[in-house]
Design an enzyme around this catalytic site. Structure first.
Site, short mmCIF file in Angstrom:
data_model
loop_
_atom_site.label_atom_id
_atom_site.label_comp_id
_atom_site.label_asym_id
_atom_site.label_seq_id
_atom_site.Cartn_x
_atom_site.Cartn_y
_atom_site.Cartn_z
N ASN A 174 18.38 -5.42 20.09
CA ASN A 174 18.55 -4.06 20.62
C ASN A 174 17.27 -3.27 20.50
O ASN A 174 16.50 -3.44 19.56
CB ASN A 174 19.66 -3.33 19.85
CG ASN A 174 20.07 -2.05 20.55
OD1 ASN A 174 20.63 -2.10 21.64
ND2 ASN A 174 19.74 -0.90 19.97
N TYR A 178 15.45 6.20 18.24
CA TYR A 178 16.03 7.06 17.21
C TYR A 178 14.89 7.69 16.43
O TYR A 178 13.90 7.02 16.15
CB TYR A 178 16.89 6.25 16.22
CG TYR A 178 17.74 5.15 16.83
CD1 TYR A 178 18.79 5.46 17.69
CD2 TYR A 178 17.49 3.81 16.53
CE1 TYR A 178 19.57 4.43 18.24
CE2 TYR A 178 18.26 2.80 17.08
CZ TYR A 178 19.29 3.12 17.94
OH TYR A 178 20.06 2.11 18.49
N ARG A 179 15.05 8.92 16.04
CA ARG A 179 13.98 9.56 15.27
C ARG A 179 13.94 8.98 13.86
O ARG A 179 14.96 8.48 13.35
CB ARG A 179 14.20 11.07 15.21
CG ARG A 179 15.37 11.44 14.33
CD ARG A 179 15.42 12.94 14.09
NE ARG A 179 16.43 13.28 13.14
CZ ARG A 179 17.52 13.99 13.44
NH1 ARG A 179 17.75 14.42 14.67
NH2 ARG A 179 18.40 14.27 12.50
N TRP A 192 19.88 6.40 13.21
CA TRP A 192 20.73 5.85 14.27
C TRP A 192 22.13 6.40 14.00
O TRP A 192 22.72 6.20 12.95
CB TRP A 192 20.68 4.34 14.32
CG TRP A 192 20.79 3.59 13.03
CD1 TRP A 192 21.78 3.68 12.11
CD2 TRP A 192 19.87 2.60 12.52
NE1 TRP A 192 21.55 2.82 11.07
CE2 TRP A 192 20.39 2.15 11.30
CE3 TRP A 192 18.67 2.06 13.00
CZ2 TRP A 192 19.74 1.19 10.52
CZ3 TRP A 192 18.04 1.11 12.23
CH2 TRP A 192 18.57 0.68 11.01
N GLU A 238 17.73 -3.85 25.89
CA GLU A 238 17.15 -2.88 26.83
C GLU A 238 15.91 -3.41 27.54
O GLU A 238 15.54 -2.93 28.61
CB GLU A 238 16.82 -1.57 26.10
CG GLU A 238 18.01 -0.67 25.80
CD GLU A 238 18.95 -1.18 24.72
OE1 GLU A 238 18.63 -2.19 24.05
OE2 GLU A 238 20.03 -0.58 24.55
N ASP A 287 16.66 19.73 17.09
CA ASP A 287 17.04 18.64 17.99
C ASP A 287 17.09 19.04 19.46
O ASP A 287 16.87 20.19 19.79
CB ASP A 287 18.40 18.08 17.54
CG ASP A 287 18.41 16.57 17.55
OD1 ASP A 287 17.98 16.00 18.55
OD2 ASP A 287 18.84 15.97 16.55
#
Ligand SMILES: Cc1cc2nc3c(=O)[nH]c(=O)nc-3n(C[C@H](O)[C@H](O)[C@H](O)COP(=O)(O)O)c2cc1C
Length: 606
Positions: A174, A178-179, A192, A238, A287
């Site tokens: 995967n 994600y930060r 995540w 991805e 965010d």
């Protein structure tokens, strides 16, 4: 395929790159400059040549690139063609039928051969991303220009990390974006969220009591990071999508200290492992909803190696109030995923997520209806599938409706059809970032069925803003302003600025008598909203509403979009929204890093 360095040269040639030689601080300055820049209609990619950390006395030896997806033109260039063209190719593949006869078989061949490019290639040699290698004793995350983007952030965060993971049995790989919070020289927080693929993998390792290998890559072809945020179904790597879009396979090399494979041409690689028994507080972080996400425990990565190119570029982004670069990334995602959505909702003609609805908060769908309840069926389909299930507010219109991106016309179309009887209020999962639901992860959903004919009877007696304000103030002195929009439509939108000293539901009870003048009422906090700014009103309302608590249907539709607190029975901590530090902005302006005027700051609540 092009490296980050090649992309930057190309952008410079095209006049799409703004190079900043002035030293800029990783604490707020770089992020603030990028934040303001990308809100312009002609925004460019920013390359900060001399990032510094004044607090720690560091001058970094690599540049920082921000807003790689700075506008539509660049985004299209990164895809190599218009995202609609990619969607059409996907659509064609999904509807491919066995060829009839020799001629059809021949014409199919090029397509079938090009599909072999979808699968990543594993290289035996080291990659250019491994020209410099630092193993565990030399690892120092402070050598990377990791940004602190907002003043109340819990620390510096890697904001454009490609997080590569694999399932416990090694069968699935995967890539997720994600930060990652930097805790110290060797540890990162792994944000995540619970619904995401890496979190599912993490659960597998936890159950097996095994450490989880993770590799984070930064930079390289900008298409990697777009793929990282693409909402592909669980189990689908991805980088297959990368190969499809580029028509060239991703070329992967093995990480040095674990067996996770990463693109060979990325700029920086951080390898490590996550102990499933260790959770550390992550956040707060400003965010992409425009609000802070609050502190929560997340897993931690212990870095075992850092590798990089000889001339790496550190890629980062800033998220906050719209519009930002995720607007352009999201545009690509929206277009490219249309044919995939149509597999679960075949009569869907088009859909659109307005940028000020910050993606999951508001979606518009255009569809062909064939039976009663068809739009409601689609609402449930959306709320039940993958990341679409985060959508809070979904409005469906029929095929005769104007283009979904013609906001003026589509809003009028909706307002001529909306009625309490056409609202569906229900409950489902919400994005982990949602702050308005009474409890985390589960909350209200609002579906609006505006397919079909206009309503017969609109508002009975419209009156002007001043008269309406006076009428409301005789009922409640906390009403500070009234602004009506679309007064010519059957359902005008009446926005009220309210000084919240009591629960808005009590105010709703008191103004029921005004039903002749109002069909749709929206209440916002007087102190933090400009009722003359519809762009930011949409942002605020879509963010602040939990449909089960905040939507009332009788005697007219009322929406309570104020911040919630104990008055409303809200027990969580309501987060603040992100705001730039004015001193930092003024200093950037004085030093010629960015230019802005007060109108821009007000327009986007900067
Ligand atoms: C700028 C940006 C930042 C993001 N940050 C996070 C994050 O910190 N945590 C998260 O779970 N998702 C984040 N996302 C969304 C994920 O990248 C997205 O949901 C992706 O599809 C997840 O991949 P997965 O389904 O393979 O887990 C972010 C997206 C963008 C565009």
């Amino acid at each position: 395929m092009a490296t980050m360095q090649e992309w930057l040269k190309r952008l410079e040639r095209e006049g799409n790159l703004h190079v900043i030689e002035e030293p800029c601080d990783v604490n707020l300055e770089i992020a603030h400059a990028a934040y303001v820049e990308v809100k312009r209609s002609d925004s460019k990619v920013l390359l900060f040549k001399r990032p510094v950390n004044r607090e720690k006395g560091i001058e970094y030896d690599m540049p920082v690139v921000m807003n790689m997806f700075a506008n539509y033109e660049i985004t299209e260039e990164i895809f190599g063609r218009h995202p609609d063209a990619i969607a059409a190719e996907i659509g064609e593949l999904m509807h491919m039928k066995p060829p009839q006869g020799f001629k059809e078989k021949l014409s199919l061949l090029p397509r079938l051969f090009s599909l072999k490019n979808v699968f990543p290639k594993r290289l035996k040699q080291r990659g250019s991303c491994q020209q410099i290698v630092k193993t565990v004793s030399d690892v120092d995350l402070d050598e990377l220009p990791i940004l602190k983007t907002w003043s109340e952030d819990g620390g510096p965060f890697i904001t454009m990390g490609q997080v590569y993971t694999k399932s416990l049995d090694g069968k699935m790989q995967n890539l997720g974006m994600y930060r990652l919070q930097q805790y110290d020289k060797k540890r990162l927080g792994m944000h995540w969220q619970i619904h995401k693929d890496a979190s599912h993998f993490f659960d597998q390792y936890k159950e097996a009591g095994k450490k989880m290998p993770v590799t984070v890559a930064i930079g390289g072809d900008p298409l990697y990071i777009w793929c990282g945020q693409a909402p592909l179904p669980y189990g689908m790597f991805e980088l297959l999508l990368y190969g499809f879009v580029r028509n060239e396979p991703a070329r992967l090399v093995k990480s040095i200290t674990n067996d996770i494979w990463i693109p060979e041409d990325v700029d920086i690689v951080i390898e490590g492992e996550v102990d499933p028994d260790e959770m550390v507080i992550e956040g707060p972080f400003g965010d992409h909803t425009g609000y802070y996400t609050l502190k929560e425990p997340y897993p931690v990565m212990h870095v075992t190696a850092i590798t990089m190119k000889k001339d790496p570029v550190y890629q980062a982004t800033v998220v906050g109030k719209p519009p930002l670069e995720d607007k352009y990334m999201g545009w690509g995602t929206e277009r490219i995923f249309l044919p995939l959505l149509q597999t679960t909702a075949p009569d869907l003609i088009d859909y659109h997520m307005p940028e000020n609805g910050v993606f999951h908060n508001l979606i518009l769908g255009k569809m062909e209806t064939h039976y009663k309840g068809h739009a409601k069926q689609f609402m449930h389909a959306f709320w039940g599938v993958g990341q679409m299930s985060f959508v809070k507010h979904a409005i469906f219109v029929g095929k005769e409706a104007p283009a979904l991106i013609d906001y003026e016309a589509i809003t009028e179309h909706i307002l001529n059809r909306v009625d309490a009887s056409r609202l569906l209020v229900t409950e489902g999962i919400v994005d982990a970032l949602d702050h308005s639901s009474p409890e985390a992860l589960v909350g209200g959903k609002l579906g609006v069925d505006c397919t079909g004919e206009e309503i017969e009877n609109g508002v009975t007696a419209t009156i002007g803003d001043e008269a309406l304000l006076a009428a409301m103030q005789t009922i409640d002195v906390n009403v500070k302003g009234v602004r009506q929009y679309f007064t010519h439509a059957k359902t005008p939108v009446c926005v009220v600025a309210y000084h919240k000293e009591r629960c808005v539901q009590a105010f709703f009870d008191d103004i029921e008598g005004l039903h002749e003048h109002i069909r749709l009422l929206v209440v916002v906090d007087a102190e933090s909203n400009d009722i003359e700014n519809p762009y930011m009103l949409v942002w605020r309302v879509a963010n602040n509403i939990d449909a089960q608590r905040d939507v009332r249907k009788t005697p007219f539709i009322m929406l309570d979009a104020t911040n919630k607190n104990a008055l409303d029975g809200y027990e969580r901590e309501w987060p603040g929204d992100v705001k730039c530090d004015r001193k930092v902005l003024d200093s950037l302006k004085e030093r010629g890093v960015i230019d802005f005027d007060d109108a821009l700051l007000q327009r986007f609540y900067i």
